[in-house]
Design a protein around this motif. Structure first.
Motif: not given
Length: 235
Positions: A105-106, A117-119, A132-135, A161, A164
């Motif tokens: 997701p990036t 999105g992250i979820g 799972t990615t970071t900001p 993470a 979150q």
């Protein structure tokens, strides 16, 4: 994994199952999850819905021949489910899969779905567990990122993470830990820089992975997590 009482999902390519059936059987006998990673590791942007369905069926047949059945999970080669290839979810549901973990997701030089999105989300009946990615837009556990980034950065991202409340999904390849491999132009990689990058810091992976597994958060299979999931709103 055995040392830390951890379980993992092994996404297996059909070609690998045919060539190394004893390895796949060994993984399954240790109660890890075996899931589908396509039959010939062709990215989805190079397939049609029909050829994708045939590819899935070939993978499932290869795994079934060595006694691995009831496959519920899929990971696209090179995380190649994007907004343009989201048609894949309907095919996955048709074939009988329950979840996918195929979205980065990036931004990526290869494939990415930047606004996913992250979820996790449910799409056309399939639960998608994104990497799972970071900001800062890098995967916390992810192949070249895991090798190149220092342990401090990875552990900081891991802590973030955890706060979150999302599953920390990642990926590592066998070659990410293989320090004895002869350096060659890596197949499927576009240029010499990326090919060189595939060998950087392989000797650090086991050390970093042990640091993560030593944390109190359990390492479980994707299917076990999906079975406990309260899914977000469909997209």
């Amino acid at each position: 994994l055995k040392e830390y009482n951890a379980k993992a999902t092994f996404f297996v390519v059909g070609d690998v199952a045919r060539e190394y059936p004893e390895v796949v059987s060994l993984i399954a006998s240790a109660n890890h999850e075996i899931a589908c990673h396509s039959d010939r590791h062709i990215t989805l942007d190079k397939l049609t819905p029909d050829s994708f369905e045939k590819d899935l069926e070939s993978n499932l047949e290869a795994l079934s021949r060595i006694g691995v059945k009831n496959i519920s999970g899929f990971r696209a080669p090179v995380l190649s489910i994007t907004n343009r290839t989201r048609w894949a979810y309907k095919i996955l549901a048709k074939v009988g899969f329950k979840y996918s973990s195929s979205v980065l997701p990036t931004f990526s030089p290869f494939h990415g779905w930047g606004n996913f999105g992250i979820g996790p989300k449910e799409i056309d009946g399939i639960i998608e567990i994104p990497i799972t990615t970071t900001p800062f837009f890098f995967p916390i556990i992810g192949g070249v990122y895991f090798r190149v980034l220092p342990k401090f950065a990875l552990m900081t991202a891991y802590t973030w993470a955890c706060r979150q409340g999302v599953p920390i999904a990642g990926y590592l390849h066998p070659y990410d830990l293989d320090t004895k491999a002869k350096h060659i132009r890596f197949p499927g990689v576009g240029n010499d820089f990326f090919s060189w990058l595939m060998y950087v810091n392989r000797s650090t992976v086991e050390y970093k992975l042990r640091s993560l597994l030593a944390n109190p958060v359990s390492a479980i299979t994707c299917s076990d997590w999906v079975n406990k999931l309260r899914i977000a709103a469909p997209v």
